[in-house]
Design a protein around this motif. Structure first.
Motif, PDB file in Angstrom:
ATOM      1  N   PHE A   1       0.789  -1.235  -0.079  1.00  0.00           N
ATOM      2  CA  PHE A   1      -0.171  -0.043  -0.082  1.00  0.00           C
ATOM      3  C   PHE A   1       0.828   1.340   0.144  1.00  0.00           C
ATOM      4  N   TYR A   2       2.144   1.134   0.388  1.00  0.00           N
ATOM      5  CA  TYR A   2       2.858   2.538   0.639  1.00  0.00           C
ATOM      6  C   TYR A   2       4.129   2.372   0.165  1.00  0.00           C
ATOM      7  N   ASP A   3       4.568   1.210  -0.437  1.00  0.00           N
ATOM      8  CA  ASP A   3       6.012   1.219  -0.792  1.00  0.00           C
ATOM      9  C   ASP A   3       6.971   1.298   0.434  1.00  0.00           C
ATOM     10  N   LEU A   4       6.579   0.980   1.464  1.00  0.00           N
ATOM     11  CA  LEU A   4       7.446   0.813   2.668  1.00  0.00           C
ATOM     12  C   LEU A   4       7.917  -0.174   3.032  1.00  0.00           C
ATOM     13  N   GLU A   5       9.513  -0.433   3.298  1.00  0.00           N
ATOM     14  CA  GLU A   5      10.059  -1.694   3.525  1.00  0.00           C
ATOM     15  C   GLU A   5      10.296  -1.878   5.265  1.00  0.00           C
ATOM     16  N   PHE A   6       9.990  -2.937   5.719  1.00  0.00           N
ATOM     17  CA  PHE A   6      10.275  -2.910   7.156  1.00  0.00           C
ATOM     18  C   PHE A   6      10.818  -4.460   7.219  1.00  0.00           C
ATOM     19  N   ASP A   7      11.733  -4.782   8.128  1.00  0.00           N
ATOM     20  CA  ASP A   7      12.350  -5.864   8.261  1.00  0.00           C
ATOM     21  C   ASP A   7      11.630  -6.623   9.301  1.00  0.00           C
ATOM     22  N   PRO A   8      10.795  -7.642   8.787  1.00  0.00           N
ATOM     23  CA  PRO A   8      10.000  -8.502   9.928  1.00  0.00           C
ATOM     24  C   PRO A   8      10.910  -9.101  11.220  1.00  0.00           C
ATOM     25  N   GLU A   9      12.203  -9.447  11.031  1.00  0.00           N
ATOM     26  CA  GLU A   9      12.880  -9.590  12.075  1.00  0.00           C
ATOM     27  C   GLU A   9      13.212  -8.500  13.191  1.00  0.00           C
ATOM     28  N   ASN A  10      13.410  -7.312  12.785  1.00  0.00           N
ATOM     29  CA  ASN A  10      13.608  -6.322  13.757  1.00  0.00           C
ATOM     30  C   ASN A  10      12.958  -5.104  13.662  1.00  0.00           C
ATOM     31  N   GLU A  11      11.915  -5.206  12.782  1.00  0.00           N
ATOM     32  CA  GLU A  11      11.587  -3.437  12.427  1.00  0.00           C
ATOM     33  C   GLU A  11      10.040  -3.898  12.952  1.00  0.00           C
ATOM     34  N   ILE A  12       9.289  -4.945  13.257  1.00  0.00           N
ATOM     35  CA  ILE A  12       7.855  -4.852  13.465  1.00  0.00           C
ATOM     36  C   ILE A  12       7.782  -5.840  14.789  1.00  0.00           C
ATOM     37  N   LEU A  13       6.644  -5.069  15.455  1.00  0.00           N
ATOM     38  CA  LEU A  13       6.464  -5.687  16.912  1.00  0.00           C
ATOM     39  C   LEU A  13       4.765  -6.088  16.548  1.00  0.00           C
ATOM     40  N   ILE A  14       4.484  -7.427  17.266  1.00  0.00           N
ATOM     41  CA  ILE A  14       3.139  -7.606  17.252  1.00  0.00           C
ATOM     42  C   ILE A  14       2.622  -7.418  18.669  1.00  0.00           C
ATOM     43  N   THR A  15       1.396  -6.621  18.835  1.00  0.00           N
ATOM     44  CA  THR A  15       0.625  -6.349  20.264  1.00  0.00           C
ATOM     45  C   THR A  15      -0.710  -6.743  20.333  1.00  0.00           C
ATOM     46  N   SER A  16      -1.103  -6.675  21.737  1.00  0.00           N
ATOM     47  CA  SER A  16      -2.645  -6.768  22.108  1.00  0.00           C
ATOM     48  C   SER A  16      -3.360  -5.756  21.803  1.00  0.00           C
ATOM     49  N   GLY A  17      -3.423  -5.357  20.350  1.00  0.00           N
ATOM     50  CA  GLY A  17      -4.341  -4.300  19.757  1.00  0.00           C
ATOM     51  C   GLY A  17      -3.261  -3.061  19.610  1.00  0.00           C
ATOM     52  N   ALA A  18      -3.907  -1.911  19.195  1.00  0.00           N
ATOM     53  CA  ALA A  18      -3.301  -0.623  18.992  1.00  0.00           C
ATOM     54  C   ALA A  18      -3.141   0.022  20.486  1.00  0.00           C
ATOM     55  N   THR A  19      -4.227  -0.174  21.386  1.00  0.00           N
ATOM     56  CA  THR A  19      -3.961   0.278  22.549  1.00  0.00           C
ATOM     57  C   THR A  19      -2.667  -0.121  23.173  1.00  0.00           C
ATOM     58  N   GLU A  20      -2.414  -1.237  23.397  1.00  0.00           N
ATOM     59  CA  GLU A  20      -1.159  -1.695  23.827  1.00  0.00           C
ATOM     60  C   GLU A  20      -0.044  -1.305  23.322  1.00  0.00           C
ATOM     61  N   ALA A  21      -0.122  -1.119  21.875  1.00  0.00           N
ATOM     62  CA  ALA A  21       1.073  -0.878  20.990  1.00  0.00           C
ATOM     63  C   ALA A  21       1.426   0.804  21.248  1.00  0.00           C
ATOM     64  N   LEU A  22       0.448   1.342  21.510  1.00  0.00           N
ATOM     65  CA  LEU A  22       0.650   2.969  21.955  1.00  0.00           C
ATOM     66  C   LEU A  22       1.260   3.129  23.273  1.00  0.00           C
ATOM     67  N   THR A  23       0.665   2.245  24.140  1.00  0.00           N
ATOM     68  CA  THR A  23       1.134   2.234  25.555  1.00  0.00           C
ATOM     69  C   THR A  23       2.582   1.934  25.398  1.00  0.00           C
ATOM     70  N   ASP A  24       2.915   0.768  24.591  1.00  0.00           N
ATOM     71  CA  ASP A  24       4.620   0.530  24.621  1.00  0.00           C
ATOM     72  C   ASP A  24       5.255   1.363  24.064  1.00  0.00           C
ATOM     73  N   CYS A  25       4.752   2.224  22.918  1.00  0.00           N
ATOM     74  CA  CYS A  25       5.624   3.210  22.451  1.00  0.00           C
ATOM     75  C   CYS A  25       5.728   4.268  23.400  1.00  0.00           C
ATOM     76  N   MET A  26       4.811   4.831  24.126  1.00  0.00           N
ATOM     77  CA  MET A  26       5.053   5.919  24.983  1.00  0.00           C
ATOM     78  C   MET A  26       5.855   5.405  26.152  1.00  0.00           C
ATOM     79  N   MET A  27       5.459   4.260  26.710  1.00  0.00           N
ATOM     80  CA  MET A  27       6.538   3.789  27.946  1.00  0.00           C
ATOM     81  C   MET A  27       7.721   3.583  27.549  1.00  0.00           C
ATOM     82  N   GLY A  28       8.245   3.149  26.252  1.00  0.00           N
ATOM     83  CA  GLY A  28       9.362   2.720  25.809  1.00  0.00           C
ATOM     84  C   GLY A  28      10.210   3.989  25.526  1.00  0.00           C
TER      85      GLY A  28
END
Ligand code: PMP
Ligand code: GLN
Length: 377
Positions: free
Chosen positions: A81-108
């Motif tokens: 969709f965006y022609d963006l490249e991310f390495d699945p090994e090191n550049e992607i994290l799966i979370t329990s919903g976006a709520t958790e994702a956002l919390t992880d980002c802010m806390m991290g």
């Protein structure tokens, strides 16, 4: 036993407006156009893929970063969709919903003394987590009726202490989709102040009238200072599944993953398998859903304006915002409570998306519902 004070941030909080208004809708048997969830479940094939995995396994802890097949499917989606490249090994994290994702980002990413910028109206989960992490919040308030990001507003909130900005586009609750000009301006400030952006893009496919969703991370210079958050709940009308993800450079994903490992550690493998199937095979559903939602937006806009609401423009998301001043002088929350009791329709007051002194004349309606539900209301 002596009652000790809880954490001051959470101790001082009320219950999130979405639970409060859904409970009130249930109590009064009202049509719930408050909390944003569809009243039809997304693709059967996704649910069947998850059901098969539940029956046959795996059912034990998946890898902390998420199943590799889902991380690969998330990467393929961003490439497509965006022609963006991310390495699945090191550049992607799966979370329990976006709520958790956002919390992880802010806390991290933020710590005591850091400043974090919120673009108001802002989603209600951001302020408490930022405060709990010790950050000081600076608010950039978008002004009605256009709700555009402009240079003067950015200049008034960015400082040498700015660590990050939360950017939600398409924006819940007011349905703005930031355009390239606004994002480029934002990128200039992020570079000038050497700050990060956490981009909440859960409504990325829900854009209307031929508009384009542009991930900030795709702009020049942003790949190293931006993370992008997505949610299967919104993409596939499966909001109860709570599968989300974060894409970004390894140096940001690493500290974010440290927060994730102690927030949830990981999330249901069967649902991850279902979502991987969806990202690979069911994107047609997400795109059709946006077209249908656009029609539902037009339907509800007409009905609301007939009922005397002043309807603001809506470029994306599940939500449409209206001013209630033509109808009442009540504050938004009292109006929403009365609307539930007397008219049997539940909406969300916008003041909950603001810090102090937010507007009290705006109310949000969710139109991610069956046509009959919208027509009934
Ligand atoms: N961000 C925004 C702007 C939202 O509206 C929502 C709504 N649910 C979320 C994050 C959370 O998404 P999830 O259900 O995947 O946790
Ligand atoms: N994001 C949904 C909304 O804005 C609600 C999600 C929730 O209830 N936490 O309506």
């Amino acid at each position: 036993m002596r009652r000790r004070d809880p954490n001051p941030v959470f101790g001082a909080l009320g219950t999130t407006i979405f639970s409060v208004m859904s409970a009130l809708a249930a109590k009064h048997g009202a049509v719930n156009l408050g909390q944003g969830f569809p009243d039809e479940d997304g693709p059967l094939a996704i649910r069947e893929a998850a059901a098969k995995a539940l029956r046959e396994g795996p059912n034990q802890y998946p890898p902390m970063q998420g199943l590799i097949e889902l991380r690969r499917a998330v990467a393929a989606h961003s490439r497509r969709f965006y022609d963006l490249e991310f390495d699945p090994e090191n550049e992607i994290l799966i979370t329990s919903g976006a709520t958790e994702a956002l919390t992880d980002c802010m806390m991290g990413l933020v710590g005591p003394g850091d400043e974090a910028i919120l673009i108001e109206p802002a989603y209600d989960s951001y302020p408490p987590i930022l405060k709990a992490a010790g950050a000081r919040i600076r608010s950039l308030r978008l002004e009605a009726p256009k709700f555009r990001i402009d240079e003067a507003a950015l200049a008034s909130v960015f400082t040498e202490n700015t660590k990050l900005i939360m950017v939600n586009s398409p924006l819940n609750p007011i349905g703005r989709v930031f355009d390239r000009e606004e994002l480029e301006l934002l990128a200039t400030f992020l570079t000038r102040y050497d700050a990060y952006a956490v981009c909440d893009e859960v409504y990325e496919h829900l854009v209307f009238d031929g508009r384009e969703h542009i991930p900030l991370i795709s702009l020049p210079g942003m790949r190293e200072r931006t993370v992008r958050v997505g949610s299967a709940g919104k993409m596939f009308s499966l909001t109860g599944w709570k599968i989300g993800w974060i894409e970004g450079p390894q140096h940001l994903i690493l500290p974010i993953t440290k927060a994730h490992q102690f927030n949830t550690f990981t999330t249901s493998p069967a649902l991850q398998i279902g979502v991987a199937h969806g990202l690979r095979h069911e994107m047609g559903y997400a795109l059709d859903n946006a077209r249908e939602l656009q029609e539902k937006r037009d339907l509800i806009a007409k009905a609301l304006s007939r009922a005397g609401f002043e309807v603001l423009s809506c470029e994306g998301t599940y939500f449409i915002t209206t001013s209630i001043r033509g109808l009442t002088n009540e504050p938004d929350r009292a109006f929403c409570e009365r609307l539930t009791r007397e008219a049997g329709i539940t909406a969300i007051p916008l003041s909950v998306f603001y810090g102090e002194d937010g507007p009290t004349d705006l109310v949000r309606f969710a139109f991610c519902k069956k046509r009959e539900t919208i027509e009934e209301s």
